[in-house]
Write a protein that holds these residues in place. Structure first.
Motif, PDB file in Angstrom:
ATOM      1  N   HIS A   1       0.893  -1.602   0.231  1.00  0.00           N
ATOM      2  CA  HIS A   1      -0.133   0.272   0.171  1.00  0.00           C
ATOM      3  C   HIS A   1       0.726   1.962  -0.227  1.00  0.00           C
ATOM      4  N   PRO A   2       0.432   2.009  -0.438  1.00  0.00           N
ATOM      5  CA  PRO A   2       1.564   3.713  -0.660  1.00  0.00           C
ATOM      6  C   PRO A   2       1.859   4.005   0.696  1.00  0.00           C
ATOM      7  N   LYS A   3       0.740   3.848   1.832  1.00  0.00           N
ATOM      8  CA  LYS A   3       0.986   4.580   3.059  1.00  0.00           C
ATOM      9  C   LYS A   3       2.165   2.964   3.284  1.00  0.00           C
ATOM     10  N   MET A   4       2.141   2.112   3.066  1.00  0.00           N
ATOM     11  CA  MET A   4       3.358   1.357   4.017  1.00  0.00           C
ATOM     12  C   MET A   4       4.664   2.038   3.051  1.00  0.00           C
ATOM     13  N   GLU A   5       4.247   1.804   1.887  1.00  0.00           N
ATOM     14  CA  GLU A   5       5.801   2.081   1.504  1.00  0.00           C
ATOM     15  C   GLU A   5       5.787   3.297   2.326  1.00  0.00           C
ATOM     16  N   ALA A   6       5.630   4.397   2.386  1.00  0.00           N
ATOM     17  CA  ALA A   6       5.609   5.525   2.836  1.00  0.00           C
ATOM     18  C   ALA A   6       6.426   5.496   3.504  1.00  0.00           C
ATOM     19  N   SER A   7       5.804   5.368   4.781  1.00  0.00           N
ATOM     20  CA  SER A   7       6.394   4.469   5.649  1.00  0.00           C
ATOM     21  C   SER A   7       7.373   3.965   6.234  1.00  0.00           C
ATOM     22  N   PHE A   8       8.264   3.060   4.629  1.00  0.00           N
ATOM     23  CA  PHE A   8       9.575   2.507   5.551  1.00  0.00           C
ATOM     24  C   PHE A   8      10.510   2.979   4.658  1.00  0.00           C
ATOM     25  N   PHE A   9      10.224   3.923   3.179  1.00  0.00           N
ATOM     26  CA  PHE A   9      10.944   4.647   2.754  1.00  0.00           C
ATOM     27  C   PHE A   9      11.260   6.105   3.187  1.00  0.00           C
ATOM     28  N   GLY A  10       9.741   6.603   3.550  1.00  0.00           N
ATOM     29  CA  GLY A  10       9.904   8.078   3.393  1.00  0.00           C
ATOM     30  C   GLY A  10       9.778   8.878   2.407  1.00  0.00           C
ATOM     31  N   ASN A  11       9.492   8.105   1.710  1.00  0.00           N
ATOM     32  CA  ASN A  11       8.976   9.096   0.172  1.00  0.00           C
ATOM     33  C   ASN A  11       8.566   7.220  -1.298  1.00  0.00           C
ATOM     34  N   LEU A  12       7.559   8.012  -1.591  1.00  0.00           N
ATOM     35  CA  LEU A  12       6.792   7.039  -2.527  1.00  0.00           C
ATOM     36  C   LEU A  12       7.732   6.942  -4.423  1.00  0.00           C
ATOM     37  N   ASP A  13       9.214   7.148  -4.302  1.00  0.00           N
ATOM     38  CA  ASP A  13       9.972   7.243  -5.089  1.00  0.00           C
ATOM     39  C   ASP A  13      10.519   5.775  -5.375  1.00  0.00           C
ATOM     40  N   GLN A  14      10.039   4.446  -5.321  1.00  0.00           N
ATOM     41  CA  GLN A  14      10.119   2.958  -5.778  1.00  0.00           C
ATOM     42  C   GLN A  14       8.708   2.750  -6.262  1.00  0.00           C
ATOM     43  N   ARG A  15       7.829   3.477  -5.658  1.00  0.00           N
ATOM     44  CA  ARG A  15       6.329   2.870  -6.781  1.00  0.00           C
ATOM     45  C   ARG A  15       6.366   3.940  -7.656  1.00  0.00           C
ATOM     46  N   ASN A  16       6.564   4.836  -7.705  1.00  0.00           N
ATOM     47  CA  ASN A  16       6.705   5.988  -9.015  1.00  0.00           C
ATOM     48  C   ASN A  16       7.961   4.874  -9.987  1.00  0.00           C
ATOM     49  N   TYR A  17       8.984   4.547  -9.174  1.00  0.00           N
ATOM     50  CA  TYR A  17       9.344   3.845 -10.226  1.00  0.00           C
ATOM     51  C   TYR A  17       8.493   2.994 -11.436  1.00  0.00           C
ATOM     52  N   VAL A  18       8.234   1.934 -10.295  1.00  0.00           N
ATOM     53  CA  VAL A  18       7.464   0.754 -10.686  1.00  0.00           C
ATOM     54  C   VAL A  18       6.576   1.176 -11.051  1.00  0.00           C
TER      55      VAL A  18
END
Length: 422
Positions: free
Chosen positions: A308-325
Motif C-alpha cells: 500500500h502507498p501508506k505502507m511504502e511511504a512509512s518504510f522509505f519516507g517517500n514514494l520514489d520506488q512506487r513511482n518508478y514501478v
C-alpha cells in the motif's frame, strides 16, 4: 726288491709324513648346511632375476628408454650371477667364506625378501601408473561434461529469451517437441509448496519493516481480518500472509492472470514452455533483459496492490520506488527483489496450472467456514481439539486449495478460537 736298508729308510720317511684331512671343497660339498646355503643363493638369485625382469616390463609401459637400459643391465647382471653359481656347483669348488653356513643362509633369505619387496614396489608403481591413467580419463570426461553443460546453458538461455518475449505465441516447444521436465501432479504439488513458502518468506521482511516504521501490528492484523481469535500473539503473522495471498492470487482463475497483452496465445504447450523458461532463472535478470514482458507487467501490477502507498511511504519516507514501478521500471532495491521471488513463484504456479488438460482449478475458503479435513489443512499443527460437537471455524485462509484431475490439494487455513499445546 729293495735292500733292507732301503726299506727301513722308506718306512722312516713314511712315518715322518703328516696326514692331511680331505680337501676343503670336498668337506664343503659333503656338508648339508653348506649345500643348503648354496641352494638358498640360487633361489635368491632367481628372485632377483624375476624382479629385474618385472622392472624391464614396467619400463615398456609407458615406454621409457632410460629405465629400459637400466633394467636390461640388471637382468644381464643377474643372469651372470646365476651362471657363476652354475659353474661353481659343477666344479664343486665353492669359494671359502668367512661366515658360517647358518649366517650365509640367513643373509640369503634377507636378500630374497629384499628382492620380493622390490618386486612389490615395481607392481605398486605399475598400479599407480594405471591409476594416473584413469584419473586422466576422468578429467577428460569431466571436461566433456563441463562443455556439454555450457552448451546446454547456452541453449536454455536462448530458449528462455524466446519464451519470455512479448510475443508469447513463439513459446511452445523446442524443435523436437521435448521438455526436460515431465508434466505431473507431483510437479504441481511441489510448485504449490514453493509458492506457500514464498508467501511466508516475503511476509518476514514486510513485518520487520512495519515494526521498524512504528506500526501497530495488532491493529494492522485486525484491519486485515477483524475479530479473529488467535491462540498466540505470534500467530497474527498469518493475517499478513493471508493479505499477501489474497492480493497475489487475485485473477489466478483467468488464463491471462488479469494481465492485458497483445499476441497472447493460450495453449497448453505455450504455458508449459513459459514455466520451463522461467523456473531456473533469476527474476532480476529476466526483467533486466525484458522489463515489458508479460511477467514484467505481472510483477508491477502485483507490487502495487500488495504494498500500500501508506505502507511504502512509512518504510522509505517517500514514494520514489512506487513511482518508478508505475513508470514501467523494476528497481533493484532489496525489498523489491524480495518481492520478485514471491511474484516468480506465483507466476510459475499459474503457468503450470494452465499446462494441464483440463486446467487446474483454484478454490478459496471463506472465513467462518467449518473446518474440513478433506479440503483444508491447519497451518498450526499442535491444536487441542474441543470435545464439544462444534467444529472449528476458519479464521483466515493463508493459501488457497486446488483441484488437479480427481485429486485435491488442501488449502492452508488458520482456525479461530483454538488452543494449542505448549
Amino acid at each position: 726288491m729293495l735292500p733292507t736298508g732301503a726299506k727301513d729308510s722308506q718306512l722312516r720317511e713314511s712315518s715322518n709324513q703328516k696326514v692331511h684331512p680331505q680337501p676343503m671343497e670336498e668337506a664343503t660339498n659333503q656338508n648339508p648346511e653348506a649345500m643348503e646355503a648354496l641352494i638358498s643363493k640360487i633361489f635368491t638369485n632367481i628372485s632377483s632375476l624375476k624382479s629385474a625382469y618385472i622392472q624391464l616390463q614396467a619400463a615398456h609401459t609407458p615406454y621409457d628408454p632410460d629405465k629400459i637400459q637400466v633394467a636390461d643391465k640388471l637382468v644381464i647382471s643377474e643372469l651372470k650371477n646365476l651362471s657363476e653359481l652354475k659353474h661353481f656347483y659343477r666344479e664343486k669348488n665353492p669359494k671359502p667364506v668367512c661366515v658360517s653356513p647358518q649366517d650365509s643362509r640367513l643373509a640369503a633369505e634377507i636378500q630374497e625378501q629384499q628382492s620380493l619387496l622390490k618386486t612389490y614396489e615395481v607392481m605398486v608403481n605399475k598400479f599407480q601408473s594405471e591409476i594416473q591413467n584413469k584419473d586422466s580419463e576422468v578429467l577428460q570426461l569431466q571436461q566433456q561434461i563441463e562443455e556439454a553443460n555450457q552448451r546446454r546453458a547456452k541453449l536454455e538461455k536462448n530458449l528462455k529469451l524466446r519464451g519470455l518475449s512479448t510475443k508469447e505465441s513463439e513459446g511452445s516447444a523446442d524443435e523436437n517437441g521435448f521438455f526436460p521436465v515431465d508434466l505431473t501432479p507431483d510437479l504441481f504439488t511441489s510448485a504449490v509448496e514453493a509458492a506457500f513458502k514464498a508467501i511466508h518468506d516475503f511476509s518476514k521482511p514486510l513485518i520487520n519493516m512495519m515494526k521498524a516504521a512504528g506500526w501497530d501490528l495488532d491493529a494492522a492484523a485486525n484491519s486485515i481480518e477483524p475479530d479473529v481469535i488467535y491462540a498466540k500473539r505470534a500467530h497474527k503473522k498469518y493475517a499478513f500472509e493471508s493479505h499477501i495471498c489474497q492480493r497475489m492470487f487475485s485473477g489466478f482463475q483467468q488464463a491471462s492472470f488479469s494481465i492485458k497483452s497483445d499476441n497472447l496465445m493460450v495453449n497448453k504447450d505455450s504455458f508449459f514452455h513459459q514455466f520451463l523458461a522461467l523456473r531456473e532463472m533469476d527474476p532480476v535478470d529476466i526483467l533486466g533483459q525484458n522489463p515489458d514482458s508479460i511477467f514484467g507487467k505481472f510483477c508491477r501490477s502485483k507490487y502495487l496492490v500488495v504494498v500500500h502507498p501508506k505502507m511504502e511511504a512509512s518504510f522509505f519516507g517517500n514514494l520514489d520506488q512506487r513511482n518508478y514501478v508505475m513508470g514501467g521500471g523494476h528497481p533493484r532495491t532489496p525489498f523489491y527483489q524480495a518481492f520478485l521471488k514471491l511474484a516468480k513463484s506465483i507466476w510459475l504456479l499459474h503457468r503450470l496450472a494452465y499446462s494441464f488438460d483440463p486446467n487446474v482449478k483454484v478454490f478459496q475458503v471463506k472465513r467462518g467456514t467449518e473446518f474440513s479435513e478433506v479440503y483444508m489443512e491447519s497451518v498450526v499443527k499442535n491444536l487441542i481439539l474441543d470435545e464439544s460437537d462444534q467444529k472449528p471455524k476458519v479464521g483466515l485462509m493463508v493459501m488457497p486449495g486446488f483441484w488437479i484431475g480427481g485429486s485435491v490439494i488442501q488449502s492452508q487455513v488458520y482456525l479461530s478460537g483454538m488452543k494449542v499445546a505448549e
